[in-house]
Design an enzyme around this catalytic site. Structure first.
Site, PDB file in Angstrom:
ATOM      1  N   ASP A 109      -1.975  -1.246   3.296  1.00 49.30           N
ATOM      2  CA  ASP A 109      -2.295  -2.192   2.230  1.00 49.30           C
ATOM      3  C   ASP A 109      -3.801  -2.423   2.227  1.00 49.30           C
ATOM      4  OD1 ASP A 109      -1.592  -4.112   0.216  1.00 49.30           O
ATOM      5  OD2 ASP A 109      -1.663  -5.692   1.694  1.00 49.30           O
ATOM      6  N   ARG A 171      15.282  -4.646   5.383  1.00 46.07           N
ATOM      7  CA  ARG A 171      14.828  -3.419   6.056  1.00 46.07           C
ATOM      8  C   ARG A 171      15.858  -2.300   5.963  1.00 46.07           C
ATOM      9  NH1 ARG A 171      10.127  -4.665   8.875  1.00 46.07           N
ATOM     10  NH2 ARG A 171      10.019  -6.704   9.858  1.00 46.07           N
TER      11      ARG A 171
HETATM   12  P1  5GP Z   1      -2.721  -3.874   6.178  1.00 42.35           P
HETATM   13  O1  5GP Z   1      -3.372  -4.188   7.498  1.00 42.35           O
HETATM   14  O2  5GP Z   1      -2.908  -2.429   5.771  1.00 42.35           O
HETATM   15  O3  5GP Z   1      -3.161  -4.822   5.094  1.00 42.35           O
HETATM   16  O4  5GP Z   1      -1.202  -4.203   6.331  1.00 42.35           O
HETATM   17  C1  5GP Z   1      -0.292  -3.337   6.828  1.00 42.35           C
HETATM   18  C2  5GP Z   1       1.028  -4.030   7.073  1.00 42.35           C
HETATM   19  O5  5GP Z   1       1.294  -5.084   6.110  1.00 42.35           O
HETATM   20  C3  5GP Z   1       2.151  -3.040   6.902  1.00 42.35           C
HETATM   21  O6  5GP Z   1       2.405  -2.346   8.083  1.00 42.35           O
HETATM   22  C4  5GP Z   1       3.302  -3.938   6.482  1.00 42.35           C
HETATM   23  O7  5GP Z   1       3.911  -4.487   7.616  1.00 42.35           O
HETATM   24  C5  5GP Z   1       2.639  -5.064   5.699  1.00 42.35           C
HETATM   25  N1  5GP Z   1       2.700  -4.782   4.256  1.00 42.35           N
HETATM   26  C6  5GP Z   1       1.686  -4.404   3.456  1.00 42.35           C
HETATM   27  N2  5GP Z   1       2.098  -4.210   2.189  1.00 42.35           N
HETATM   28  C7  5GP Z   1       3.430  -4.452   2.180  1.00 42.35           C
HETATM   29  C8  5GP Z   1       4.445  -4.406   1.142  1.00 42.35           C
HETATM   30  O8  5GP Z   1       4.228  -4.080  -0.041  1.00 42.35           O
HETATM   31  N3  5GP Z   1       5.708  -4.723   1.552  1.00 42.35           N
HETATM   32  C9  5GP Z   1       6.018  -5.085   2.814  1.00 42.35           C
HETATM   33  N4  5GP Z   1       7.300  -5.364   3.080  1.00 42.35           N
HETATM   34  N5  5GP Z   1       5.096  -5.129   3.814  1.00 42.35           N
HETATM   35  C10 5GP Z   1       3.817  -4.822   3.498  1.00 42.35           C
END
Ligand code: 5GP
Length: 182
Positions: A109, A171
């Site tokens: 993300d 999940r």
């Molecule tokens: P980042 O550090 O890249 O912002 O976040 C990564 C983590 O955020 C992912 O491993 C996941 O656990 C959570 N995450 C990010 N986007 C989503 C989404 O659209 N749906 C869900 N369920 N989790 C997300």
């Protein structure tokens, strides 16, 4: 196929079907098998829990290169005071020195979690570090990290299922669903 699911006041619609996920898995596994074809020692696959457990389980059964499997559980913080910190709730159980490392993530993300985790991995002097993610949101992370294997790029939308949760639910859904607008 259950085309819509509801959690609390939110409704989600099918976005990436089970069948499409299989096509993505086959392509990703092919790319990974090709990339490591000339390497004889096991690749250390590091799965970032919890979300990637289903993706990891499905992916490894399609790999022909030798592998070892490790799991870590990380929590990233994004507020102003602690930006850039990743807490290790479950730590690596092996040394990565001199190893080829492939990080397996469910979704990238902001990229913050992986950015910080990759820096930590580099301190162990692995031979190589590559990143594989099932889903990527380029409009959110703006390519701040190099991703070697991408299953599918998606918009800045919230998705659930196939390991991804909403407040720990959803999940087990076989398809990936996205928040339905309107
Ligand atoms: P980042 O550090 O890249 O912002 O976040 C990564 C983590 O955020 C992912 O491993 C996941 O656990 C959570 N995450 C990010 N986007 C989503 C989404 O659209 N749906 C869900 N369920 N989790 C997300």
């Amino acid at each position: 196929m259950i085309s819509e699911v509801t959690y609390g006041d939110k409704t989600f619609e099918v976005f990436i079907s089970q069948e499409e996920i299989q096509v993505i898995l086959n392509r990703l596994a092919g790319e990974i098998n090709d990339a490591y074809a000339d390497i004889s020692e096991p690749i250390v696959l590091i799965s970032i829990l919890d979300g990637s457990f289903i993706f990891m389980a499905d992916l490894v059964r399609k790999l022909s290169v030798p592998i070892e499997i490790q799991f870590v559980k990380l929590k990233s913080y994004e507020d102003m005071t602690s930006r850039g910190e990743v807490a290790h709730l479950l730590k690596l159980q092996t040394s990565l020195t001199g190893k080829h490392v492939l990080v397996v993530e469910d979704i990238i993300d902001t990229g913050l979690t992986l950015e910080v985790f990759s820096e930590e991995l580099k301190k162990q002097n692995p031979l190589t570090i590559k990143i594989c993610t099932l889903l990527s949101k380029p409009e959110v992370h703006n390519d701040i990290i190099d991703i070697d294997f991408v299953g599918k790029e998606i918009g800045p939308e919230f998705v659930i299922g196939y390991g991804l949760d909403i407040d720990e639910a959803a999940r087990q859904l076989p398809h990936i669903y996205r928040l339905k607008i309107g």
